[in-house]
Scaffold this motif. Structure first.
Motif, PDB file in Angstrom:
ATOM      1  N   LEU A  26       0.825  -1.208   0.000  1.00  0.00           N
ATOM      2  CA  LEU A  26       0.000   0.000   0.000  1.00  0.00           C
ATOM      3  C   LEU A  26       0.861   1.260   0.000  1.00  0.00           C
ATOM      4  N   ALA A  27       0.572   2.165  -0.929  1.00  0.00           N
ATOM      5  CA  ALA A  27       1.203   3.490  -0.893  1.00  0.00           C
ATOM      6  C   ALA A  27       0.575   4.249   0.266  1.00  0.00           C
ATOM      7  N   HIS A  28       1.311   4.346   1.373  1.00  0.00           N
ATOM      8  CA  HIS A  28       0.718   4.758   2.651  1.00  0.00           C
ATOM      9  C   HIS A  28       1.025   6.205   3.025  1.00  0.00           C
ATOM     10  N   ARG A  29       2.260   6.642   2.829  1.00  0.00           N
ATOM     11  CA  ARG A  29       2.630   8.003   3.204  1.00  0.00           C
ATOM     12  C   ARG A  29       3.489   8.618   2.095  1.00  0.00           C
ATOM     13  N   TYR A  30       3.467   9.956   2.039  1.00  0.00           N
ATOM     14  CA  TYR A  30       4.355  10.660   1.111  1.00  0.00           C
ATOM     15  C   TYR A  30       5.167  11.673   1.882  1.00  0.00           C
ATOM     16  N   ASP A  31       6.479  11.686   1.634  1.00  0.00           N
ATOM     17  CA  ASP A  31       7.411  12.618   2.262  1.00  0.00           C
ATOM     18  C   ASP A  31       7.923  13.577   1.196  1.00  0.00           C
ATOM     19  N   PRO A  32       7.437  14.845   1.187  1.00  0.00           N
ATOM     20  CA  PRO A  32       7.866  15.773   0.140  1.00  0.00           C
ATOM     21  C   PRO A  32       9.316  16.211   0.270  1.00  0.00           C
ATOM     22  N   VAL A  33       9.883  16.126   1.473  1.00  0.00           N
ATOM     23  CA  VAL A  33      11.284  16.518   1.664  1.00  0.00           C
ATOM     24  C   VAL A  33      12.197  15.549   0.932  1.00  0.00           C
ATOM     25  N   GLN A  34      11.937  14.255   1.106  1.00  0.00           N
ATOM     26  CA  GLN A  34      12.752  13.224   0.447  1.00  0.00           C
ATOM     27  C   GLN A  34      12.169  12.806  -0.906  1.00  0.00           C
ATOM     28  N   ASP A  35      10.991  13.318  -1.235  1.00  0.00           N
ATOM     29  CA  ASP A  35      10.265  12.899  -2.439  1.00  0.00           C
ATOM     30  C   ASP A  35      10.179  11.374  -2.468  1.00  0.00           C
ATOM     31  N   ALA A  36       9.687  10.816  -1.366  1.00  0.00           N
ATOM     32  CA  ALA A  36       9.671   9.366  -1.184  1.00  0.00           C
ATOM     33  C   ALA A  36       8.284   8.895  -0.767  1.00  0.00           C
ATOM     34  N   VAL A  37       7.978   7.678  -1.170  1.00  0.00           N
ATOM     35  CA  VAL A  37       6.726   7.033  -0.809  1.00  0.00           C
ATOM     36  C   VAL A  37       7.012   5.945   0.216  1.00  0.00           C
ATOM     37  N   HIS A  38       6.202   5.922   1.285  1.00  0.00           N
ATOM     38  CA  HIS A  38       6.290   4.871   2.291  1.00  0.00           C
ATOM     39  C   HIS A  38       5.260   3.803   1.937  1.00  0.00           C
ATOM     40  N   LEU A  39       5.714   2.591   1.711  1.00  0.00           N
ATOM     41  CA  LEU A  39       4.846   1.472   1.357  1.00  0.00           C
ATOM     42  C   LEU A  39       4.693   0.548   2.560  1.00  0.00           C
ATOM     43  N   LEU A  40       3.475   0.058   2.776  1.00  0.00           N
ATOM     44  CA  LEU A  40       3.229  -0.898   3.856  1.00  0.00           C
ATOM     45  C   LEU A  40       2.682  -2.198   3.269  1.00  0.00           C
ATOM     46  N   PRO A  41       3.104  -3.344   3.790  1.00  0.00           N
ATOM     47  CA  PRO A  41       2.550  -4.621   3.321  1.00  0.00           C
ATOM     48  C   PRO A  41       1.172  -4.855   3.941  1.00  0.00           C
ATOM     49  N   VAL A  42       0.135  -4.597   3.164  1.00  0.00           N
ATOM     50  CA  VAL A  42      -1.240  -4.708   3.657  1.00  0.00           C
ATOM     51  C   VAL A  42      -1.982  -5.714   2.784  1.00  0.00           C
ATOM     52  N   SER A  43      -2.259  -6.871   3.327  1.00  0.00           N
ATOM     53  CA  SER A  43      -2.938  -7.917   2.562  1.00  0.00           C
ATOM     54  C   SER A  43      -4.396  -7.535   2.316  1.00  0.00           C
ATOM     55  N   ARG A  44      -4.993  -8.231   1.387  1.00  0.00           N
ATOM     56  CA  ARG A  44      -6.405  -7.966   1.107  1.00  0.00           C
ATOM     57  C   ARG A  44      -7.254  -8.236   2.348  1.00  0.00           C
ATOM     58  N   ALA A  45      -6.900  -9.247   3.092  1.00  0.00           N
ATOM     59  CA  ALA A  45      -7.649  -9.555   4.315  1.00  0.00           C
ATOM     60  C   ALA A  45      -7.565  -8.405   5.312  1.00  0.00           C
ATOM     61  N   VAL A  46      -6.392  -7.775   5.405  1.00  0.00           N
ATOM     62  CA  VAL A  46      -6.250  -6.641   6.320  1.00  0.00           C
ATOM     63  C   VAL A  46      -7.023  -5.438   5.784  1.00  0.00           C
ATOM     64  N   HIS A  47      -6.981  -5.217   4.471  1.00  0.00           N
ATOM     65  CA  HIS A  47      -7.823  -4.177   3.879  1.00  0.00           C
ATOM     66  C   HIS A  47      -9.280  -4.380   4.294  1.00  0.00           C
ATOM     67  N   ARG A  48      -9.715  -5.616   4.235  1.00  0.00           N
ATOM     68  CA  ARG A  48     -11.125  -5.930   4.485  1.00  0.00           C
ATOM     69  C   ARG A  48     -11.508  -5.642   5.930  1.00  0.00           C
ATOM     70  N   THR A  49     -10.618  -5.918   6.861  1.00  0.00           N
ATOM     71  CA  THR A  49     -10.967  -5.799   8.280  1.00  0.00           C
ATOM     72  C   THR A  49     -10.606  -4.442   8.885  1.00  0.00           C
ATOM     73  N   SER A  50      -9.788  -3.664   8.206  1.00  0.00           N
ATOM     74  CA  SER A  50      -9.407  -2.349   8.746  1.00  0.00           C
ATOM     75  C   SER A  50     -10.508  -1.336   8.434  1.00  0.00           C
ATOM     76  N   ILE A  51     -10.902  -0.577   9.443  1.00  0.00           N
ATOM     77  CA  ILE A  51     -11.941   0.436   9.224  1.00  0.00           C
ATOM     78  C   ILE A  51     -11.443   1.466   8.225  1.00  0.00           C
ATOM     79  N   PHE A  52     -10.240   1.991   8.465  1.00  0.00           N
ATOM     80  CA  PHE A  52      -9.593   2.935   7.555  1.00  0.00           C
ATOM     81  C   PHE A  52      -8.146   2.511   7.365  1.00  0.00           C
TER      82      PHE A  52
END
Length: 356
Positions: A26-52
């Protein structure tokens, strides 16, 4: 730039190769200082059960992988169809996002934090890369398909509504639902949340003011004289004005509005028309599975049985408890809206509304 918390990827190339095609990074956070994307390993099952898709609701043991934006974008696959549910809060938007969780058909993303990062960056006026380019790339990362043939339906936080027009401009094939609760219902929802709801609407108004989305004839000091529910009504009216402008700018072929009471009052009709708006195929059996499934029968926040009748009763209880305050603010808000030219029901309804 490979995060030291992810030793499984010894090189940048290895990290990009492993994650660029995988929507479960999951593209989770963006850091404009480093121009970098923080990715998190989020399975479909976790997508399904996470409220947000926020730190508060995702598992706290997920380790981020930090990659240069340009590197991950250069390797990203062709995107899936990407559509949006923009909303004004307390209107069943999470329910709608959950309804699009069907393997092989679509996946709903519930309030990805990375979009909040972009609106925060814009409001602060911090330096960094060209924002339109970053937003374009973030949309590409959100549109990675979970399985072949799937569409992606993004339900952002309503904090990012000021980005709705740029998003639809950057993605001319995307369509959007503008979802809202009737003002009486909205005010009841705020009131029943107590001090948390009353503080939240003030934070929302500050963001709307920062985004220059409030044009209702008030001077800055006027807001200090408003009650909590008047502030809530101002935020609601400002979002109604935005929704009307989005319909006018992008047209009813791409953008439609929906009242949450029409959604819950006739979910089969509402979902059928929404599926058609998004250009997706769904047979009658699939539609029936959605409207009788967990999205419409379980509470999106509490994961308990919670059907349409329960939802209506909850709104009635809130309205009864705060009836006097709500009634007075409704009259006031109608006058404010009329003076500013803001209709209480926006144009291009997905489902025709009864008169109020």
């Amino acid at each position: 730039m490979v995060s030291p918390t992810s030793p499984q990827f010894p090189t940048l190339a290895a990290a990009v190769t492993a994650t660029a095609y995988d929507a479960e990074w999951l593209a989770h956070r963006y850091d404009p200082v480093q121009d970098a994307v923080h990715l998190l390993p989020v399975s479909r099952a976790v997508h399904r059960t996470s409220i947000f898709l926020t730190e508060e609701h995702l598992p706290d043991d997920l380790e981020p992988l930090v990659l240069p934006r340009r590197a991950i974008i250069a390797a990203a696959p062709p995107t899936a169809p990407l559509h949006f549910v923009f909303h004004s809060a307390f209107c069943c938007s999470t329910l709608v996002a959950r309804a699009f969780d069907r393997s092989g058909w679509a996946m709903g993303l519930k309030e990805p934090t990375i979009l909040n990062d972009l609106i925060g960056w814009r409001r602060r006026g911090d330096k960094g890369p060209d924002m339109a380019s970053v937003l374009d790339d973030v949309l590409t990362l959100l549109a990675r398909p979970f399985a072949p043939g799937e569409a992606v339906i993004v339900k952002p936080s309503n904090a990012i509504n000021a980005l709705a027009a740029p998003i639809l401009t950057l993605r001319p094939e995307s369509r959007a639902l503008l979802l809202y609760a009737p003002l009486r219902t909205y005010l009841g929802s705020v009131a029943k949340k107590g001090i948390d709801g009353r503080l939240w609407v003030r934070v929302l108004l500050l963001g709307l003011l920062d985004d220059k989305l409030v044009d209702l004839g008030f001077a800055p000091r006027d807001y200090l004289g408003l009650t909590d529910l008047q502030v809530a009504a101002v935020g609601w009216l400002a979002q109604q004005m935005l929704f009307a402008r989005l319909v006018e700018r992008f047209g009813a072929d791409r953008v439609r509005t929906l009242d949450s009471e029409r959604l819950t009052g006739n979910p089969a009709v509402a979902m059928r028309r929404l599926v058609t708006l998004f250009g997706l195929d769904l047979d009658d059996a699939g539609l029936d599975a959605i409207v009788t499934g967990p999205a419409f029968t379980r509470h999106s926040k509490l994961e308990a049985d919670f059907g349409i009748a329960d939802r209506a009763e909850e709104h009635r209880d809130a309205a009864d408890t705060h009836a006097d305050e709500i009634a007075k603010v409704l009259v006031w808000a109608q006058a404010v809206g009329a003076a500013a030219g803001v209709a209480l029901t926006p144009p291009a309804p997905l489902v025709e509304m009864s008169r109020r």
